[in-house]
Design a protein around this motif. Structure first.
Motif, PDB file in Angstrom:
ATOM      1  N   GLU A 125       0.771  -1.356  -0.166  1.00  0.00           N
ATOM      2  CA  GLU A 125      -0.007   0.191   0.023  1.00  0.00           C
ATOM      3  C   GLU A 125       0.996   1.176  -0.092  1.00  0.00           C
ATOM      4  O   GLU A 125       1.911   1.442   0.943  1.00  0.00           O
ATOM      5  CB  GLU A 125      -0.957   0.012   1.173  1.00  0.00           C
ATOM      6  N   TYR A 168       1.221   5.138   0.323  1.00  0.00           N
ATOM      7  CA  TYR A 168       0.722   6.466   1.039  1.00  0.00           C
ATOM      8  C   TYR A 168       1.547   7.563   0.342  1.00  0.00           C
ATOM      9  O   TYR A 168       2.596   7.617   0.147  1.00  0.00           O
ATOM     10  CB  TYR A 168       0.474   6.346   2.213  1.00  0.00           C
ATOM     11  N   PHE A 196      -1.050  11.042   6.110  1.00  0.00           N
ATOM     12  CA  PHE A 196      -0.741  10.452   4.882  1.00  0.00           C
ATOM     13  C   PHE A 196      -2.105   9.864   4.361  1.00  0.00           C
ATOM     14  O   PHE A 196      -3.107   9.375   4.950  1.00  0.00           O
ATOM     15  CB  PHE A 196      -0.021   9.100   5.127  1.00  0.00           C
ATOM     16  N   GLN A 197      -1.976  10.013   3.032  1.00  0.00           N
ATOM     17  CA  GLN A 197      -3.287   9.590   2.087  1.00  0.00           C
ATOM     18  C   GLN A 197      -3.033   8.486   1.244  1.00  0.00           C
ATOM     19  O   GLN A 197      -1.982   8.183   0.548  1.00  0.00           O
ATOM     20  CB  GLN A 197      -3.789  10.663   1.295  1.00  0.00           C
ATOM     21  N   LEU A 198      -3.926   7.308   1.366  1.00  0.00           N
ATOM     22  CA  LEU A 198      -3.731   6.083   0.562  1.00  0.00           C
ATOM     23  C   LEU A 198      -3.839   6.377  -0.939  1.00  0.00           C
ATOM     24  O   LEU A 198      -4.889   6.885  -1.543  1.00  0.00           O
ATOM     25  CB  LEU A 198      -4.810   5.065   0.869  1.00  0.00           C
TER      26      LEU A 198
END
Length: 242
Positions: free
Chosen positions: A173, A175, A185-187
């Motif tokens: 994943e 981020y 943090f944004q995915l």
């Protein structure tokens, strides 16, 4: 005392409220947006207990925090912790209070954002309560973290991230945090390989900002459990370059 566990979606919200606080006004936040954003943040929480019955809580992009455990009146366990997450965008202060009974978790969660004086943003305060099922996990379900993260620029100016595999990982994943834009943090994506290309207009626009861009990459195991440790790839901004 409980073992290792993760939350099972969906979260069943019983309260979701929040406000944006400016110098001249307080504006309510949409409760649907609050539910979606809090779900995205909390779905990655990993609760880990050690051999001494001490618990740490892991979430993407930040250091683990120690939780306080106490026997609840209903025979369950109260799990509480407070956490301050500092970044160039400001400080996010988190208070987590939960009661775990068998496989049911009742949680009160508050998040206050205090923006940095160097960015154009307003403070916000969000409070939610929810019920969730939990899933017990073993240590063997947690894959090894990826290694040796790096970046280079593609021919079209896109940001290309690469890393080496983490043992037992089946996916990764990715981020991103742009300090001038994001509180946390944004995915961006879940990928099966060991590279990711960020060709978004938002990344291009902020590549030469004062504070730069930071990426964090996490391993995901075969049962969907995310390793709490990440490799961080930072692209320095103009402020770091003097």
């Amino acid at each position: 005392m409980p073992g290792n566990f993760v939350l099972v979606l969906p979260l069943q919200f019983t309260l979701a409220r929040g406000v944006v606080i400016s110098d001249s006004d307080v504006t309510p936040l949409d409760d649907g947006t609050i539910r979606a954003e809090i779900t995205e943040e909390l779905r990655h929480l990993l609760f880990v207990i050690d051999s001494n019955s001490n618990m740490k809580v892991y979430s993407p992009g930040v250091s683990p925090v120690s939780a306080h455990l106490e026997r609840a009146a209903n025979g369950g366990v109260q799990i509480t912790y407070s956490q301050n997450v500092d970044s160039q965008a400001g400080t996010v202060s988190i208070t987590f209070e939960g009661t775990l009974f068998k496989e049911q978790f009742t949680v009160h969660y508050e998040q206050y954002y205090n923006p940095s004086a160097f960015i154009n943003a307003n403070a916000s305060d969000v409070v939610v309560t929810f019920n969730a099922r939990i899933r017990w996990i073993t240590a063997s379900e947690i894959p090894a973290a990826p290694r040796n993260g790096s970046y280079h620029f593609g021919a079209d100016g896109a940001i290309v991230l690469t890393w080496q595999t983490g043992q037992h990982a089946v996916a990764y994943e990715v981020y991103r945090q742009i300090s001038d834009v994001d509180q946390q943090f944004q995915l961006l994506a879940t990928v099966k390989g060991t590279s990711y290309t960020d060709s978004s207009s938002l990344a291009r626009q902020n590549l030469h900002s004062m504070k730069g861009i930071t990426y964090a990459i996490f391993s995901v195991g075969p049962t969907g459990v995310e390793n709490p440790g990440a490799i961080v790839v930072a692209i320095p901004g103009q402020a770091s370059q003097g």
